[in-house]
Design a protein around this motif. Structure first.
Motif, mmCIF file in Angstrom:
data_model
loop_
_atom_site.group_PDB
_atom_site.id
_atom_site.type_symbol
_atom_site.label_atom_id
_atom_site.label_comp_id
_atom_site.label_asym_id
_atom_site.label_seq_id
_atom_site.Cartn_x
_atom_site.Cartn_y
_atom_site.Cartn_z
ATOM 1 N N LYS A 264 5.951 -11.913 -5.708
ATOM 2 C CA LYS A 264 6.521 -12.874 -6.667
ATOM 3 C C LYS A 264 8.017 -12.663 -6.833
ATOM 4 O O LYS A 264 8.794 -13.610 -6.866
ATOM 5 N N VAL A 265 8.421 -11.388 -6.944
ATOM 6 C CA VAL A 265 9.843 -11.079 -7.107
ATOM 7 C C VAL A 265 10.611 -11.529 -5.870
ATOM 8 O O VAL A 265 11.681 -12.129 -5.964
ATOM 9 N N ILE A 268 11.434 -15.126 -5.669
ATOM 10 C CA ILE A 268 12.546 -15.579 -6.509
ATOM 11 C C ILE A 268 13.877 -15.053 -5.971
ATOM 12 O O ILE A 268 14.850 -15.792 -5.864
ATOM 13 N N LEU A 269 13.895 -13.769 -5.599
ATOM 14 C CA LEU A 269 15.167 -13.138 -5.235
ATOM 15 C C LEU A 269 15.742 -13.676 -3.929
ATOM 16 O O LEU A 269 16.946 -13.848 -3.801
ATOM 17 N N LYS A 270 14.852 -13.910 -2.964
ATOM 18 C CA LYS A 270 15.376 -14.305 -1.654
ATOM 19 C C LYS A 270 16.114 -15.653 -1.718
ATOM 20 O O LYS A 270 17.243 -15.750 -1.241
ATOM 21 N N PRO A 271 15.512 -16.686 -2.313
ATOM 22 C CA PRO A 271 16.265 -17.941 -2.449
ATOM 23 C C PRO A 271 17.531 -17.770 -3.278
ATOM 24 O O PRO A 271 18.558 -18.387 -2.973
ATOM 25 N N ILE B 94 -2.629 -3.331 1.690
ATOM 26 C CA ILE B 94 -2.867 -4.739 2.007
ATOM 27 C C ILE B 94 -2.935 -5.549 0.720
ATOM 28 O O ILE B 94 -3.670 -5.203 -0.200
ATOM 29 N N ASP B 95 -2.157 -6.628 0.687
ATOM 30 C CA ASP B 95 -2.144 -7.486 -0.501
ATOM 31 C C ASP B 95 -3.515 -8.113 -0.728
ATOM 32 O O ASP B 95 -4.138 -8.601 0.210
ATOM 33 N N GLY B 96 -3.989 -8.107 -1.953
ATOM 34 C CA GLY B 96 -5.224 -8.830 -2.289
ATOM 35 C C GLY B 96 -6.491 -8.117 -1.879
ATOM 36 O O GLY B 96 -7.566 -8.703 -1.894
ATOM 37 N N CYS B 97 -6.380 -6.836 -1.493
ATOM 38 C CA CYS B 97 -7.591 -6.100 -1.117
ATOM 39 C C CYS B 97 -8.112 -5.331 -2.324
ATOM 40 O O CYS B 97 -7.360 -4.647 -3.016
ATOM 41 N N ARG B 98 -9.409 -5.477 -2.590
ATOM 42 C CA ARG B 98 -9.996 -4.849 -3.785
ATOM 43 C C ARG B 98 -11.204 -4.020 -3.352
ATOM 44 O O ARG B 98 -12.040 -4.481 -2.581
ATOM 45 N N VAL B 99 -11.270 -2.803 -3.828
ATOM 46 C CA VAL B 99 -12.373 -1.914 -3.444
ATOM 47 C C VAL B 99 -13.188 -1.573 -4.683
ATOM 48 O O VAL B 99 -12.638 -1.142 -5.698
ATOM 49 N N GLU B 100 -14.504 -1.779 -4.596
ATOM 50 C CA GLU B 100 -15.384 -1.398 -5.699
ATOM 51 C C GLU B 100 -16.442 -0.448 -5.159
ATOM 52 O O GLU B 100 -16.866 -0.572 -4.016
ATOM 53 N N GLY B 101 -16.899 0.462 -6.029
ATOM 54 C CA GLY B 101 -17.878 1.430 -5.582
ATOM 55 C C GLY B 101 -17.267 2.812 -5.589
ATOM 56 O O GLY B 101 -16.254 3.056 -6.258
ATOM 57 N N ASP B 102 -17.833 3.682 -4.802
ATOM 58 C CA ASP B 102 -17.529 5.086 -4.961
ATOM 59 C C ASP B 102 -17.360 5.738 -3.595
ATOM 60 O O ASP B 102 -18.231 5.628 -2.730
ATOM 61 N N ILE B 103 -16.196 6.355 -3.353
ATOM 62 C CA ILE B 103 -16.034 7.148 -2.136
ATOM 63 C C ILE B 103 -15.585 8.532 -2.550
ATOM 64 O O ILE B 103 -14.677 8.676 -3.372
#
Lengths: 460, 289
Positions: A264-265, A268-271, B94-103
């Protein structure tokens, strides 16, 4: 009749050729388009191109050459009246005749000789344009008939059209190169003239620059010395200050943007940075001259320093700010080009983000970063508006950033603004400076592009 | 799940904390053929992984025995690499990666907030699909990890770590006379062994390998496979592979993933001779995948 008429006729013929080619192909295929080698449209284009290209080439050759031929005809027709005139006088006479023929104001409008010649010129012009029309029509119709005859179902119209566009693209790419070569040559010839008046050793080694020579014999002015050393020293000083500002800030902001910033930052910052790059340099110029320079002077006085009102520091600082987005966006690109696998490799060894940036990413991107910095340097050296407004005109040979200095670009501007005499050493000096500047920035660009390319080869 | 003889999760639902839970040390995996007294080094329980809205892994339960090789096999997109990257939390990047559980590693939860992920990754090394040597000299590539973690007191000790790591990775003989030349100048197989040397230079406990041979020719592959077999004596290894012969050759335990589900996990011998699930049978006999 004017040449525009020929062009209009040509456009009609080209359109007609397109329709004819298309229809001809469809007829040849007996309505079954899949028998054709190419789509019907390509046959239309094929005939249209054959109609247009020879005619356009003829028009393009005719129009610039017609005046030359008419002038030589005029001179012949003037006969002995033209003999005995020198080149300048002959030029003036021809000019007057042309003016009368065009209906413009002329000092010799009442001279019967001129009027007669002007009438002849008008007549010949009409004749010329008539001839142009005829030749255009012949070429266009000839091309059209020839191309239409070749339209059969086996004609490889698509490939032929493709080749034409190939040539068009090639010519387009040539234009920029030819223009550059033209500019360099004109710089070179004027520079050679300059060195005919001023010895090259003076230009390269003399430490004083005072180009304000007299234009007329009765003027009082200096004899003029053309030592470019102090100009290049001033340019280097300001460029150095600009780089001291732009390189660290630009690199750090690039690192933040590409490695740390959440999406998100970054969005905004790049433009925002790109907007900074879009501010006209003249705006930076008066920002430097009216805001930064007085402020620096005020601080300097508060500290008991002697600061010129137009200081190298002010110009350099503002130029540095101007170049920040340039450095940051180029470096951002090269940092982003570092393969993700290298980052992964470093993180997987338990490296933190800053260790990864400092020890893996920056070394990997280093050649690219050097390239972007060199491009920024060449930009700073060539920058004109900020220094014209904020750096001053006095050619001081100094490394004190609080003094006023002048740069190569500023001097080129001042040499060519105002009254000129185009063969005086003063004016020609601008070309010598321009050529020297061009050589420096060209060398920097070549080095920069090479380092960037080397870097690309390593990872692609 | 198809693991009848699977050991129930010991620490499930227990409050997370590093090294607090002493219960499970010495737990046995009775499934290992030949090697019976094996400690569980890492274990996953009820692991779900999401990329954005898309779920990539569904309720994975898997134990990784210590000092042995566990192979993860399955068709492309089945989640085996995702699972591997959960084990050292590389999925965090990695953006948007979600881990649930137990390691857990040695019974401590690796997704515990109090855990330092940087420290975790020094305990769990990783080797990637494509060799990724840093643009540095061979020496500096191996010395990178020890340097940032301050593992060597002086240059002499660092030299020792570098040479012994290269030795263990079977690369020392080939590069001994050119330690200062760039790591990127080596051949693909050598680069991959350099990456293994780099990983073992920080003395990890576990080494994760994500298709380490897929970019290599058969001879380089054979080298790496031999190396994996040797490394098993000192390290716990989890390897993702597309090559079933490779899994059969190098691993003691094999887990078959399909569409984000752990279909079957058993000793390698069992999996390849008498798989209990039809899908495993289909995959290893080449009917799909």
């Amino acid at each position: 009749m004017s040449p525009y008429f020929a062009v209009a006729v040509l456009i009609v013929l080209i359109t007609f050729g397109h329709i004819l080619g298309r229809r001809g192909a469809q007829q040849a295929a007996g309505g079954q388009n899949r028998l054709l080698h190419s789509l019907p449209h390509y046959y239309g284009l094929y005939v249209a191109l054959w109609t247009g290209i020879p005619a356009v080439i003829l028009i393009a050759l005719w129009i610039p050459f017609q005046p030359y031929f008419l002038d030589s005809f005029l001179i012949t027709s003037l006969g002995d009246k033209a003999i005995g005139l020198n080149n300048d006088q002959l030029g003036l006479l021809l000019n007057d005749i042309r003016n009368v023929a065009d209906g413009n104001i002329s000092s010799r409008a009442n001279d019967p000789l001129v009027i007669a010649a002007a009438n002849r010129l008008t007549e010949w012009r009409q004749l010329g344009y008539g001839g142009l029309l005829v030749i255009t029509l012949v070429a266009a119709i000839g091309g059209l008939i020839l191309a239409r005859k070749r339209v059969t179902i086996n004609l490889r119209a698509r490939n032929a059209v493709e080749r034409v566009f190939n040539v068009v693209l090639f010519v387009a790419s040539l234009i920029a190169i030819l223009t550059t070569i033209g500019i360099v040559l004109s710089l070179l010839f004027e520079t050679i003239r300059f060195f005919g008046k001023v010895p090259i050793t003076e230009f390269l080694f003399n430490l004083s620059w005072s180009p304000q020579t007299a234009l007329r014999a009765d003027q009082v002015a200096s004899a003029g010395t053309f030592g470019a050393v102090s100009l290049f020293a001033g340019t280097l000083l300001i460029t150095a200050i600009a780089m001291i500002v732009a390189v660290p800030v630009g690199l750090m902001s690039a690192t933040y943007l590409s490695e740390y910033a959440p999406r998100k930052v970054r969005d905004i910052l790049k433009p925002a940075l790109e907007i900074l790059a879009g501010i006209p340099t003249v705006v930076y110029g008066f920002f430097a001259a009216l805001t930064v320079a007085p402020a620096i002077r005020g601080w300097g006085e508060a500290l008991g320093l002697d600061v010129a009102s137009e200081s190298a520091l002010a110009a350099g600082l503002v130029m540095g700010i101007m170049i920040i987005p340039f450095v940051s966006s180029l470096s951002d690109d090269v940092i982003n080009a570092v393969p993700q696998t290298l980052r992964d490799g470093s993180y997987a060894l338990g490296a933190t983000q800053s260790e990864t940036v400092r020890q893996v990413i920056v070394p990997a991107a280093f050649p690219g970063i050097v390239g972007s910095v060199l491009l920024a340097v060449s930009r700073a050296i060539g920058e004109t508006m900020i220094v014209v407004m904020a750096a001053g005109l006095a050619a001081n040979l100094t490394i004190n950033p609080l003094e006023a200095v002048t740069t190569v670009t500023v001097q080129i501007v001042t040499l060519l603004v105002g009254d000129q005499e185009f063969d005086s050493a003063k004016t020609l000096a601008a070309f010598a400076l321009g050529l020297a500047l061009f050589c420096v920035t060209l060398a920097l660009n070549v080095i920069a592009l090479r380092t960037v390319r080397k870097y690309r080869e390593k990872y692609d | 799940m198809n693991m009848d003889n699977y050991i129930p999760a010991t620490a499930k639902g227990a409050p997370a904390g590093m090294g607090i839970d002493p219960v499970a040390t010495g737990e046995k995996n009775i499934n290992m053929d030949g090697i019976e007294e094996t400690t569980i080094k890492m274990s996953a329980r009820n692991l779900d992984v999401f990329y954005g809205d898309k779920q990539a892994l569904f309720g994975i339960d898997l134990d990784v025995p210590e000092r042995s090789v566990t192979a993860l096999i399955g068709p492309s997109g089945c989640g085996k690499s995702t699972f591997l990257r959960c084990l050292n939390r590389m999925n965090d990047t990695i953006d948007g990666c979600r881990v649930e559980g137990d390691i857990r590693i040695d019974q401590s939860d690796i997704y515990d907030r109090a855990l330092d992920v940087v420290e975790l990754r020094t305990r769990i090394g990783m080797v990637f699909q494509k060799p990724n040597p840093f643009p540095k000299s061979i020496y500096d590539n191996v010395a990178y990890g020890p340097k940032i973690h301050g593992l060597a007191q002086d240059r002499e000790e660092l030299d020792h770590i570098v040479t012994s790591s290269l030795e263990k990775a079977g690369l020392l003989k080939e590069v001994a006379d050119r330690l200062e030349s760039p790591g990127t100048g080596l051949s693909g197989g050598q680069q991959q062994r350099l990456c293994i040397a780099r990983a073992i230079a920080v003395s990890p406990e576990v080494i994760l390998m994500d298709e380490p041979c897929s970019a290599l020719d058969p001879i380089a592959t054979a080298h790496i496979e031999e190396l994996i077999d040797e490394l098993r004596e000192n390290f716990t290894i989890v390897i993702v592979t597309h090559n079933m012969q490779q899994a059969a050759r190098v691993s003691q335990q094999t887990a078959f993933f399909h569409l984000g589900i752990l279909v079957e996990c058993n000793s390698t011998g069992e999996i390849f001779t008498s798989p209990s699930d039809e899908r495993t049978q289909g995959y290893i006999t080449g009917r799909y995948g």
